[in-house]
Design an enzyme around this catalytic site. Structure first.
Site, PDB file in Angstrom:
ATOM      1  N   ARG B 165      37.787  67.886  39.343  1.00 21.87           N
ATOM      2  CA  ARG B 165      36.335  67.667  39.516  1.00 21.87           C
ATOM      3  C   ARG B 165      35.731  66.835  38.387  1.00 21.87           C
ATOM      4  O   ARG B 165      34.594  67.017  38.011  1.00 21.87           O
ATOM      5  CB  ARG B 165      35.597  69.009  39.653  1.00 21.87           C
ATOM      6  CG  ARG B 165      35.864  69.709  40.983  1.00 21.87           C
ATOM      7  CD  ARG B 165      35.401  71.139  41.007  1.00 21.87           C
ATOM      8  NE  ARG B 165      36.241  71.996  40.170  1.00 21.87           N
ATOM      9  CZ  ARG B 165      37.449  72.434  40.536  1.00 21.87           C
ATOM     10  NH1 ARG B 165      37.944  72.123  41.697  1.00 21.87           N
ATOM     11  NH2 ARG B 165      38.161  73.191  39.723  1.00 21.87           N
ATOM     12  N   LYS B 166      36.542  65.921  37.849  1.00 16.88           N
ATOM     13  CA  LYS B 166      36.047  65.031  36.783  1.00 16.88           C
ATOM     14  C   LYS B 166      36.420  63.578  37.067  1.00 16.88           C
ATOM     15  O   LYS B 166      36.464  62.745  36.163  1.00 16.88           O
ATOM     16  CB  LYS B 166      36.633  65.464  35.433  1.00 16.88           C
ATOM     17  CG  LYS B 166      36.127  66.824  34.959  1.00 16.88           C
ATOM     18  CD  LYS B 166      36.865  67.326  33.739  1.00 16.88           C
ATOM     19  CE  LYS B 166      36.303  68.663  33.254  1.00 16.88           C
ATOM     20  NZ  LYS B 166      36.323  69.745  34.277  1.00 16.88           N
ATOM     21  N   PHE B 168      39.235  62.249  37.688  1.00 18.68           N
ATOM     22  CA  PHE B 168      40.507  61.761  37.152  1.00 18.68           C
ATOM     23  C   PHE B 168      41.468  61.320  38.261  1.00 18.68           C
ATOM     24  O   PHE B 168      42.262  60.414  38.077  1.00 18.68           O
ATOM     25  CB  PHE B 168      41.169  62.827  36.267  1.00 18.68           C
ATOM     26  CG  PHE B 168      40.432  63.052  34.971  1.00 18.68           C
ATOM     27  CD1 PHE B 168      39.940  61.981  34.245  1.00 18.68           C
ATOM     28  CD2 PHE B 168      40.245  64.330  34.473  1.00 18.68           C
ATOM     29  CE1 PHE B 168      39.272  62.176  33.031  1.00 18.68           C
ATOM     30  CE2 PHE B 168      39.579  64.548  33.266  1.00 18.68           C
ATOM     31  CZ  PHE B 168      39.093  63.465  32.549  1.00 18.68           C
ATOM     32  N   GLY B 169      41.406  61.988  39.413  1.00 17.34           N
ATOM     33  CA  GLY B 169      42.254  61.569  40.541  1.00 17.34           C
ATOM     34  C   GLY B 169      41.885  60.165  40.977  1.00 17.34           C
ATOM     35  O   GLY B 169      42.756  59.318  41.186  1.00 17.34           O
ATOM     36  N   TYR B 203      39.073  59.566  50.173  1.00 18.28           N
ATOM     37  CA  TYR B 203      39.885  58.345  50.241  1.00 18.28           C
ATOM     38  C   TYR B 203      39.156  57.255  51.022  1.00 18.28           C
ATOM     39  O   TYR B 203      39.216  56.075  50.673  1.00 18.28           O
ATOM     40  CB  TYR B 203      41.248  58.632  50.876  1.00 18.28           C
ATOM     41  CG  TYR B 203      42.137  59.534  50.035  1.00 18.28           C
ATOM     42  CD1 TYR B 203      42.174  59.423  48.650  1.00 18.28           C
ATOM     43  CD2 TYR B 203      42.956  60.494  50.632  1.00 18.28           C
ATOM     44  CE1 TYR B 203      42.988  60.243  47.872  1.00 18.28           C
ATOM     45  CE2 TYR B 203      43.779  61.322  49.865  1.00 18.28           C
ATOM     46  CZ  TYR B 203      43.782  61.183  48.493  1.00 18.28           C
ATOM     47  OH  TYR B 203      44.599  61.990  47.732  1.00 18.28           O
TER      48      TYR B 203
END
Lengths: 232, 232
Positions: B165-166, B168-169, B203
């Site tokens: 939830r930051k 990073f993904g 996505y």
């Protein structure tokens, strides 16, 4: 894009006895060389026609030649070429991959309307003037993270229309699987259209599992190019 | 196996003003080195746990070390490591890939119960003793046949639970897309579970299309090994 060989194209298999009226069709799978590029280009175009996606076809002989042969075979993009001949093949020098040969019995040798167009340049260089390119498979190493081992991803497979229903699609896919096992690879994957039930049945008979839960996400075109700007 | 980052893990994005009570979390994406293997091994195991597939987890540090670093970056299997730190990073020498850094503002720096386990060996070698490995992405060249150009296939992506939830993904996936554009590659693909609607939404917001018609066929285990016998 992915495997487009229909199951119907892969069904029959040679028996060991030649019956009256049957003919021997010699077939061979070998590594592609840069001399195959014009044929590979035409085969990819036939695949685009088959999939109703000629609007996506932008490959050129130049783009193929500059991208397909930059690494040793099996380390990166790799192409196997399927050739057929009415006569036994002469040997070719191929230290990286021993060509696979099979003799298929057919009731009649179908007329190949594009025999001249698809005359094998590579075989011809070796003095074999009777050899026709009949299909190809393009594959690339993938990685099985859970096993910590490589695999192969089969990007595309095509057998030209007049050579279908003679097990050549199975022969091409099996050649990739055999190479994977030889190299200690742990997986071979490819894609299939979910409505192509004949192909799915055929692949399952080959031992493959169809992953019903996974979907492919694809980022291309302008949506991809946008990431070229560091401020995305 | 495929991307397992949930959309929820990727939602928030840093604003440009630090509010009262907010903290700066420094993050960096860099190329993996063999020194990262123990961490990569543990991250893959966490992914197997997340997917309820620990029975498929057979990777060892040795199998990873012997397969992941045999080619120059981006030519074959490539791993980006995500690191976080409460202090700015020291520079590292990485001629093949300029590390990507972002500063994320968080309401509170979540306690990392595995901070010691995931202490970055590579950063520590460079005198940075405060850096934690927070995730990774493993990708490999693919081939867009119709374009006659390479692409990337993202095999796996994971952000450790306490760092989700930051964004990073998104940062990891974007780094792969940016690298693809830099190299003139024409496609980035990955897989998603069809019931993971949050991930699919995320996505799609990143510009990806979900291919609804295609299914993945997979040949593994004994079914694959059977092709090692030339008499299959």
């Amino acid at each position: 894009m992915a495997s487009t060989t229909s199951a119907a194209a892969l069904a029959s298999i040679a028996t060991s006895t030649t019956l009256v009226g049957q003919h021997q069709l010699y077939s061979r799978i070998r590594l592609a060389t840069p001399a195959d590029v014009p044929h590979i280009h035409k085969l990819i175009y036939q695949m685009a026609v088959f999939q109703n996606e000629t609007h996506l076809f932008t490959a050129t002989e130049s783009s193929l030649a500059s991208t397909l042969f930059n690494s040793p075979p099996f380390q990166s993009f790799t192409v196997f070429i399927l050739e057929v001949s009415s006569k036994p093949f002469k040997n070719i020098h191929s230290p990286a991959f021993l060509p696979i040969e099979r003799t298929v019995l057919v009731d009649h040798v179908a007329a190949d309307p594009e025999a001249e167009t698809f005359k094998s340049v590579v075989a011809n260089e070796d003095g074999d003037d009777n050899v026709t390119v009949a299909g190809f498979v393009l594959f690339v190493p993938s990685y099985t993270t859970f096993a910590g081992k490589p695999g192969f991803h089969v990007e595309d497979l095509l057998v030209r229309e007049c050579y279908r229903r003679k097990s050549f699609g199975k022969m091409l896919l099996s050649a990739v699987a055999e190479q994977a096992v030889k190299m200690g690879f742990k997986r071979v994957e490819w894609s299939v259209l979910e409505w192509n039930v004949n192909a799915i049945k055929f692949y399952e008979e080959m031992g493959a599992k169809v992953l019903t839960e996974w979907r492919v996400c694809r980022l291309t075109g302008d949506a991809l190019e946008a990431y070229g700007d560091a401020n995305y």
